[in-house]
Design a protein around this motif. Sequence first.
Motif, PDB file in Angstrom:
ATOM      1  N   HIS A   1      39.257 -21.135  38.955  1.00 51.99           N
ATOM      2  CA  HIS A   1      39.535 -19.735  39.328  1.00 51.99           C
ATOM      3  C   HIS A   1      40.630 -19.176  38.427  1.00 51.99           C
ATOM      4  O   HIS A   1      41.813 -19.436  38.628  1.00 51.99           O
ATOM      5  CB  HIS A   1      39.951 -19.646  40.792  1.00 51.99           C
TER       6      HIS A   1
ATOM      7  N   HIS B   1      41.576 -15.547  35.739  1.00 56.18           N
ATOM      8  CA  HIS B   1      41.194 -14.255  35.162  1.00 56.18           C
ATOM      9  C   HIS B   1      41.738 -14.207  33.738  1.00 56.18           C
ATOM     10  O   HIS B   1      42.292 -13.199  33.311  1.00 56.18           O
ATOM     11  CB  HIS B   1      41.720 -13.098  36.018  1.00 56.18           C
TER      12      HIS B   1
ATOM     13  N   LYS C   1      30.171 -13.916  41.495  1.00 54.02           N
ATOM     14  CA  LYS C   1      31.306 -13.747  42.415  1.00 54.02           C
ATOM     15  C   LYS C   1      31.095 -12.488  43.240  1.00 54.02           C
ATOM     16  O   LYS C   1      30.744 -11.444  42.701  1.00 54.02           O
ATOM     17  CB  LYS C   1      32.592 -13.610  41.585  1.00 54.02           C
TER      18      LYS C   1
ATOM     19  N   HIS D   1      38.919 -18.762  47.432  1.00 59.96           N
ATOM     20  CA  HIS D   1      40.277 -18.996  47.944  1.00 59.96           C
ATOM     21  C   HIS D   1      40.156 -19.771  49.252  1.00 59.96           C
ATOM     22  O   HIS D   1      39.129 -19.681  49.934  1.00 59.96           O
ATOM     23  CB  HIS D   1      40.988 -17.679  48.292  1.00 59.96           C
TER      24      HIS D   1
ATOM     25  N   ASP E   1      43.974 -19.280  40.031  1.00 59.35           N
ATOM     26  CA  ASP E   1      43.971 -17.811  40.048  1.00 59.35           C
ATOM     27  C   ASP E   1      44.954 -17.227  39.017  1.00 59.35           C
ATOM     28  O   ASP E   1      45.424 -16.110  39.174  1.00 59.35           O
ATOM     29  CB  ASP E   1      44.264 -17.264  41.460  1.00 59.35           C
TER      30      ASP E   1
ATOM     31  N   ASN F   1      47.624 -14.653  38.365  1.00 53.35           N
ATOM     32  CA  ASN F   1      48.339 -14.335  39.600  1.00 53.35           C
ATOM     33  C   ASN F   1      49.422 -15.373  39.901  1.00 53.35           C
ATOM     34  O   ASN F   1      50.336 -15.099  40.679  1.00 53.35           O
ATOM     35  CB  ASN F   1      47.363 -14.181  40.768  1.00 53.35           C
TER      36      ASN F   1
HETATM   37 ZN   LIG Z   1      41.153 -14.221  41.474  1.00 56.60          ZN
END
Ligand SMILES: [Zn+2]
Length: 358
Positions: A76, A78, A161, A214, A271, A274
């Motif tokens: 996961h 980006h 997704k 998640h 992620d 993040n």
């Molecule tokens: Zn994400």
Amino acid sequence: MALGVLALTGCGGSELRGDVLIRADRVFDGERTIEPGALLLRGGEIAAVGEELDAQAERTFDLGDATVLPGFIDLHTHVNDPVMLRGGVTTVRNLGWPLAALRPPGRYGGLRVLMAGPIVTVPDGYPIPAWAPEIALPVRGAADARRAVRILVGRGAAVVKIALEPRFGPMLDLAEIRAIVDEAHRHDRLVTAHVSGHGGTILAVEAGVDELAHMPCGSIGDAVLRSVVEAGIEVVATLDTIKGYGTICGDPVRDAARFVELGGTLLYGSDVPNVRVTGIDAEELRLLREAGLTPEAVLSAGTSRAGEQVGLDPLGTLTAGAPADVIAVRGDARALRDDLARPLLVVAGGRIVRAPRG
Ligand SMILES: [Zn+2]
């Protein structure tokens, strides 16, 4: 699940000419630790692994008090930035990216990249009002939803997704999600769902999605967690990111621990960006340990289990015939220290990205 040919393109690092032998006090092969261990790389693949290898090589690394592991697979992200390589991640799965920048699976700058492209949602649904309308693909109705999946697959999406997030607007309905799942499976793609609380999770289970992107959190409750386990849905934990959500999420590590107790499967995903890491998120690994995984199960969650999840096994293992995506870190990797994010050695697809001096 077949995901097509992985193109070996791009640059980054120096190509291995001839065999390379790596010896260290420990080799984690994706499941267990061999002590001491040795690994022979040949032509972009792992040629042999064992306690001792009677092999001649053009180049030998004697690493001593170190652990050799498969390159990590972050399920996961980006980002597609090859800078991740230097931090021990040799494969990323990008779960939210603009349609115009969606690319088929391959190596880009040496980093193996699998992409979802934009997140399928409804008009005004998450992530449109929340943070990133450019990574959303809104659909209206089941037929439109199927069409969206075909567009994504046609542009090279390795996974589909969807967003099921009622806190920021309307959500896909059951018929739309079922259409997405059915169309994705027709094209041999998994469907992963962004969820946070129990509303989206219940819908994901009912519609037959394959994976949650998640850990569901916020006093999620045993009944819902049990339904995720019984449906065989893997959960990409992203605990380091969602524990930063504050009161919305409550104590996600406690929810994850309960999920593991009930027999659930947690996989590694950060992620990023993040969380502000540019490689392996060692804190995420420690949180998986806190959630009840053994140290070796934690390492498997980011290597062999992740490779299976993306349908590319033996990627994520150190076994003969697996791609030469290999890292080595100081000390015993089972201690899950920050050394994991600062590898001594990184080899990606037969190229040395980082090597000890001398
Ligand atoms: Zn994400």
